[in-house]
Design an enzyme around this catalytic site. Structure first.
Site, mmCIF file in Angstrom:
data_model
loop_
_atom_site.group_PDB
_atom_site.id
_atom_site.type_symbol
_atom_site.label_atom_id
_atom_site.label_comp_id
_atom_site.label_asym_id
_atom_site.label_seq_id
_atom_site.Cartn_x
_atom_site.Cartn_y
_atom_site.Cartn_z
ATOM 1 N N HIS A 168 0.803 -1.224 0.000
ATOM 2 C CA HIS A 168 0.000 0.000 0.000
ATOM 3 C C HIS A 168 0.841 1.281 0.000
ATOM 4 O O HIS A 168 0.560 2.222 0.751
ATOM 5 C CB HIS A 168 -0.961 0.002 1.186
ATOM 6 C CG HIS A 168 -2.063 -1.027 1.089
ATOM 7 N ND1 HIS A 168 -2.636 -1.406 -0.102
ATOM 8 C CD2 HIS A 168 -2.701 -1.769 2.056
ATOM 9 C CE1 HIS A 168 -3.575 -2.317 0.126
ATOM 10 N NE2 HIS A 168 -3.627 -2.566 1.418
ATOM 11 N N HIS A 196 -9.446 2.534 0.421
ATOM 12 C CA HIS A 196 -9.446 1.379 1.319
ATOM 13 C C HIS A 196 -10.539 1.490 2.389
ATOM 14 O O HIS A 196 -10.274 1.326 3.583
ATOM 15 C CB HIS A 196 -8.064 1.236 1.955
ATOM 16 C CG HIS A 196 -7.712 -0.147 2.388
ATOM 17 N ND1 HIS A 196 -8.456 -0.857 3.318
ATOM 18 C CD2 HIS A 196 -6.699 -0.966 2.017
ATOM 19 C CE1 HIS A 196 -7.892 -2.045 3.504
ATOM 20 N NE2 HIS A 196 -6.832 -2.136 2.738
ATOM 21 N N GLU A 216 -11.465 -3.169 -2.915
ATOM 22 C CA GLU A 216 -10.433 -2.236 -3.373
ATOM 23 C C GLU A 216 -10.214 -2.447 -4.865
ATOM 24 O O GLU A 216 -9.595 -3.421 -5.269
ATOM 25 C CB GLU A 216 -9.134 -2.491 -2.614
ATOM 26 C CG GLU A 216 -9.268 -2.401 -1.106
ATOM 27 C CD GLU A 216 -8.281 -3.321 -0.379
ATOM 28 O OE1 GLU A 216 -7.072 -3.191 -0.606
ATOM 29 O OE2 GLU A 216 -8.722 -4.167 0.408
#
Ligand code: GLA
Length: 348
Positions: free
Chosen positions: A106, A175, A313
């Site tokens: 991420h 997210h 996502e």
């Protein structure tokens, strides 16, 4: 659309955090300058009663303390890159490895989720911009990201744009953890999901795709027919054991680059139905397996625990840069990265 701005405390560095609340008819969404976080999303249930369907916190400090990326914008590259290493245009790059010291996850140690975004209000909605300098978290070149949140009578639309001065990976997502029974209502196992995805990318023990593209048919990964989220998440099936539930990239059926249906989730309790459409090639279904019970209390003091929310996502496939057979999330100078994800709500 009505937009109201209120203070939301300060981040660790002492910068003011602002919260923008967008309202359109019965829908409202609050967005923070910190991490571009979707802090609340209120939609009407079958009786018209407002329900906040995303997990979140009441203070900037709590957002900085939690480690689950709750509600945030993710970049420069969402999900994992094996060993944080890739080759682009013949040059090798090493990114920050923030998961077990071995995987880039991420966006790295200080990803876009922890940055302050610059906001501007326009007739279309709220636009957030972040300028990522060359070399940040190991990425090549400078990247300018612009994300717009807007509401229609029944949808939250997120538009992602980016430009760069050098070829660079770019894979932006949001997210949010959803719970269609309400953010504080506990486990989401009873909510029913349907994915428009006949294939997925199986993972190894480090949650990195093996490179294989597998059919979901005949396995607990087959969610092409409406299924309670919890019906199979504890099945004795290797892929689910590896991730402690669903935490997999599904390949959205249809042509990527065009807006097409990806998922539908519904709650019997509230009657709320959420449809997700996206232009992205894939979507991570994550059932909050690692949601930490020791994180700060959520909005209104409620406690969140594993599986109290699910994430959808929309993304390029994880670790695509190390797996050339996957669509490549590479943005080149002169090009514009452009993707859209729509969360549409109804109730019955
Ligand atoms: C993604 C990953 C998960 C986890 C969460 C955040 O969904 O695939 O493994 O990292 O983000 O906790």
């Amino acid at each position: 659309m009505d937009i109201v701005c209120t203070p939301f405390g300060r981040d660790r560095a002492g910068h003011a955090v602002l919260r923008y609340t967008l309202t359109e008819g019965a829908l409202s969404a609050s967005i923070l300058t910190l991490g571009g976080v979707l802090q609340s999303l209120t939609v009407p249930d079958r009786n018209g009663k407002p329900v906040d369907v995303v997990l979140g916190f009441d203070s900037a400090e709590d957002y900085e303390q939690q480690t689950c990326y709750i509600g945030a914008l993710i970049g420069r590259c969402a999900n994992r890159i094996a060993e944080g290493r890739f080759v682009l245009n013949g040059q090798a790059y090493q990114l920050a490895c923030n998961e077990n010291g071995t995987t880039h996850l991420h966006g790295g140690k200080i990803g876009f989720d922890k940055r302050q975004w610059i906001t501007s209000i326009h007739s279309e909605g709220l636009s957030l911009q972040y300028h990522s300098p060359a070399g940040e978290e190991g990425y090549p070149g400078a990247l300018h990201a612009a994300v717009t949140y807007r509401l229609t009578a029944n949808s939250l639309i997120i538009d992602y744009h980016a430009e760069s001065d050098t070829p660079t990976p770019c894979n932006l997502t949001n997210h949010s953890y959803f719970n269609l029974d309400g953010h504080g209502a506990g486990p989401v196992g009873g909510q029913r999901i349907r994915l428009n995805a006949a294939r997925y990318t199986p993972i190894d023990a480090a949650s990195i795709p093996t490179g294989e593209i597998a059919a979901t048919q005949g396995t607990p990964m087959d969610l092409t027919r409406e299924t309670p989220l919890g019906a199979h998440w504890d099945d004795d099936f290797e892929q689910l054991r590896l991730a402690g539930g669903y935490d997999h990239n599904f390949i959205v059926d249809g042509a990527f680059g065009t807006l097409r249906p990806a998922a539908r989730v519904s709650s019997e309790r509230t009657g709320i139905i959420m449809d997700v459409d996206t232009t992205m090639p894939g979507m991570q279904l994550y059932t909050g397996n690692f949601l930490r019970a020791d994180m700060p209390a959520g909005k209104g003091g409620v406690k969140y625990a594993p599986r109290h929310g699910f994430c959808l996502e929309t993304q390029y496939y994880p670790s695509a840069l190390t797996l050339p057979q996957f669509p490549q999330p590479v943005l080149r100078p002169g090009e514009t990265y452009r993707h859209q994800t729509v969360f549409r709500f109804s109730a019955e």
